[in-house]
Design a protein around this motif. Structure first.
Motif, PDB file in Angstrom:
ATOM      1  N   MET A  54       2.085 -49.400 -19.905  1.00 30.43           N
ATOM      2  CA  MET A  54       1.599 -50.771 -20.013  1.00 30.43           C
ATOM      3  C   MET A  54       0.822 -51.207 -18.773  1.00 30.43           C
ATOM      4  SD  MET A  54       4.837 -52.599 -21.836  1.00 30.43           S
ATOM      5  CE  MET A  54       4.021 -54.170 -22.023  1.00 30.43           C
ATOM      6  N   ALA A  55       0.812 -50.378 -17.746  1.00 33.72           N
ATOM      7  CA  ALA A  55       0.131 -50.735 -16.501  1.00 33.72           C
ATOM      8  C   ALA A  55      -1.375 -50.808 -16.731  1.00 33.72           C
ATOM      9  CB  ALA A  55       0.444 -49.709 -15.421  1.00 33.72           C
ATOM     10  N   ILE A  56      -1.982 -51.773 -16.078  1.00 33.14           N
ATOM     11  CA  ILE A  56      -3.426 -51.955 -16.189  1.00 33.14           C
ATOM     12  C   ILE A  56      -4.046 -51.523 -14.864  1.00 33.14           C
ATOM     13  CG2 ILE A  56      -5.264 -53.638 -16.477  1.00 33.14           C
ATOM     14  CD1 ILE A  56      -3.251 -55.347 -18.044  1.00 33.14           C
ATOM     15  N   THR A  57      -4.990 -50.621 -14.951  1.00 29.15           N
ATOM     16  CA  THR A  57      -5.641 -50.168 -13.726  1.00 29.15           C
ATOM     17  C   THR A  57      -6.630 -51.235 -13.269  1.00 29.15           C
ATOM     18  OG1 THR A  57      -7.302 -49.005 -15.011  1.00 29.15           O
ATOM     19  CG2 THR A  57      -5.417 -47.722 -14.275  1.00 29.15           C
ATOM     20  N   PRO A  58      -6.659 -51.506 -11.985  1.00 33.09           N
ATOM     21  CA  PRO A  58      -7.590 -52.525 -11.482  1.00 33.09           C
ATOM     22  C   PRO A  58      -9.030 -52.034 -11.579  1.00 33.09           C
ATOM     23  CG  PRO A  58      -6.429 -51.471  -9.669  1.00 33.09           C
ATOM     24  CD  PRO A  58      -5.836 -50.939 -10.930  1.00 33.09           C
ATOM     25  N   PRO A  59      -9.951 -52.964 -11.611  1.00 32.73           N
ATOM     26  CA  PRO A  59     -11.364 -52.560 -11.679  1.00 32.73           C
ATOM     27  C   PRO A  59     -11.754 -51.732 -10.455  1.00 32.73           C
ATOM     28  CG  PRO A  59     -11.129 -54.950 -11.900  1.00 32.73           C
ATOM     29  CD  PRO A  59      -9.782 -54.397 -11.601  1.00 32.73           C
ATOM     30  N   PRO A  60     -12.746 -50.874 -10.599  1.00 31.54           N
ATOM     31  CA  PRO A  60     -13.166 -50.066  -9.450  1.00 31.54           C
ATOM     32  C   PRO A  60     -13.676 -50.962  -8.326  1.00 31.54           C
ATOM     33  CG  PRO A  60     -14.606 -49.688 -11.353  1.00 31.54           C
ATOM     34  CD  PRO A  60     -13.520 -50.589 -11.789  1.00 31.54           C
ATOM     35  N   THR A  62     -11.754 -52.603  -6.238  1.00 36.26           N
ATOM     36  CA  THR A  62     -10.806 -53.666  -5.879  1.00 36.26           C
ATOM     37  C   THR A  62     -10.190 -53.391  -4.512  1.00 36.26           C
ATOM     38  OG1 THR A  62     -10.305 -54.040  -8.199  1.00 36.26           O
ATOM     39  CG2 THR A  62      -8.730 -54.882  -6.610  1.00 36.26           C
ATOM     40  N   TRP A  63      -9.791 -52.159  -4.294  1.00 35.39           N
ATOM     41  CA  TRP A  63      -9.157 -51.835  -3.016  1.00 35.39           C
ATOM     42  C   TRP A  63     -10.131 -52.051  -1.863  1.00 35.39           C
ATOM     43  CZ3 TRP A  63      -4.730 -51.749  -0.849  1.00 35.39           C
ATOM     44  CH2 TRP A  63      -4.571 -51.156   0.394  1.00 35.39           C
ATOM     45  N   ASP A  64     -11.399 -51.681  -2.081  1.00 34.70           N
ATOM     46  CA  ASP A  64     -12.398 -51.876  -1.027  1.00 34.70           C
ATOM     47  C   ASP A  64     -12.586 -53.359  -0.702  1.00 34.70           C
ATOM     48  OD1 ASP A  64     -12.840 -49.147  -0.840  1.00 34.70           O
ATOM     49  OD2 ASP A  64     -14.409 -49.175  -2.378  1.00 34.70           O
ATOM     50  N   ARG A  65     -12.601 -54.207  -1.726  1.00 33.79           N
ATOM     51  CA  ARG A  65     -12.747 -55.647  -1.492  1.00 33.79           C
ATOM     52  C   ARG A  65     -11.541 -56.201  -0.736  1.00 33.79           C
ATOM     53  NH1 ARG A  65     -14.817 -56.717  -7.318  1.00 33.79           N
ATOM     54  NH2 ARG A  65     -12.596 -56.735  -7.645  1.00 33.79           N
ATOM     55  N   ILE A  66     -10.352 -55.755  -1.099  1.00 31.76           N
ATOM     56  CA  ILE A  66      -9.142 -56.210  -0.391  1.00 31.76           C
ATOM     57  C   ILE A  66      -9.202 -55.780   1.064  1.00 31.76           C
ATOM     58  CG2 ILE A  66      -6.636 -55.910  -0.216  1.00 31.76           C
ATOM     59  CD1 ILE A  66      -6.594 -55.668  -3.281  1.00 31.76           C
ATOM     60  N   GLU A  67      -9.578 -54.528   1.278  1.00 29.62           N
ATOM     61  CA  GLU A  67      -9.670 -54.008   2.644  1.00 29.62           C
ATOM     62  C   GLU A  67     -10.720 -54.773   3.456  1.00 29.62           C
ATOM     63  OE1 GLU A  67      -9.682 -49.608   4.702  1.00 29.62           O
ATOM     64  OE2 GLU A  67     -10.713 -49.873   2.795  1.00 29.62           O
ATOM     65  N   ASP A  68     -11.853 -55.092   2.822  1.00 32.57           N
ATOM     66  CA  ASP A  68     -12.893 -55.858   3.521  1.00 32.57           C
ATOM     67  C   ASP A  68     -12.397 -57.248   3.895  1.00 32.57           C
ATOM     68  OD1 ASP A  68     -14.609 -53.731   3.312  1.00 32.57           O
ATOM     69  OD2 ASP A  68     -15.671 -54.523   1.550  1.00 32.57           O
ATOM     70  N   GLU A  69     -11.666 -57.898   2.992  1.00 30.03           N
ATOM     71  CA  GLU A  69     -11.127 -59.233   3.274  1.00 30.03           C
ATOM     72  C   GLU A  69     -10.142 -59.191   4.445  1.00 30.03           C
ATOM     73  OE1 GLU A  69     -11.511 -62.415   2.053  1.00 30.03           O
ATOM     74  OE2 GLU A  69     -13.278 -61.662   1.009  1.00 30.03           O
TER      75      GLU A  69
END
Length: 164
Positions: A54-60, A62-69
């Motif tokens: 049931m897990a939903i994979t995040p859009p491609p 996403t991790w880079d945007r979080i890291e940039d923030e």
């Protein structure tokens, strides 16, 4: 043992809503009877598979945007100057001299966040609804698994009847 396993106590335990007495009884039965331990392990494995399916994979990206923030916050934190006030003419005799995008560091004695009392009921309702939906998800998962087993048994019976 089959009746105990089918009683639903294992599901209640896995969902985390078992009473202390039920937990003690289950731990005793688990230690004494390997069938209970096996059934509990199987149920936990099934719940993990259900959660993984049931897990939903995040859009491609996403991790880079979080890291940039996070990096941007760290960079901003290094360059933040305390806001200085000067005693010129202003509303209270003080006028803000720093630009509006500066932050004033504030330390507090408590790490707790205060909420308006009405929000407590909203959070409680969301929590309760979450538990209800989790219970329904587990129930329907187990019903689906049981139906699939019955369907497999019926297919086997049909194959045997065709062979005769």
């Amino acid at each position: 043992m089959k009746e105990y396993i089918d009683s639903g106590i294992l599901e209640v335990f896995v969902m985390g809503v078992a009473t202390d007495e039920e937990v003690k009884e289950l731990m005793y039965m688990k230690a004494k009877y390997p069938e209970v331990d096996d059934a509990l392990r199987q149920l936990e494995a099934d719940m993990e598979k259900l959660a993984a399916n049931m897990a939903i994979t995040p859009p491609p990206g996403t991790w880079d945007r979080i890291e940039d923030e996070i990096n941007d916050l760290i960079r901003r934190e290094n360059f933040v100057q305390p806001v200085k006030f000067r005693t010129d003419h202003g509303h209270n005799g003080y006028e803000k001299a720093a630009p509006a995008d500066q932050f004033i560091p504030i330390e507090s004695e408590s790490n707790h966040m205060r909420l308006h009392k009405s929000w407590r009921w909203v959070f409680a309702a969301v929590f309760v609804l979450g538990k209800i939906f989790l219970g329904f998800a587990i129930y329907f998962y187990l019903e689906n698994r049981q139906t699939q087993q019955q369907l497999q048994e019926l297919k086997t019976e049909i194959r045997e009847l065709k062979k005769k």
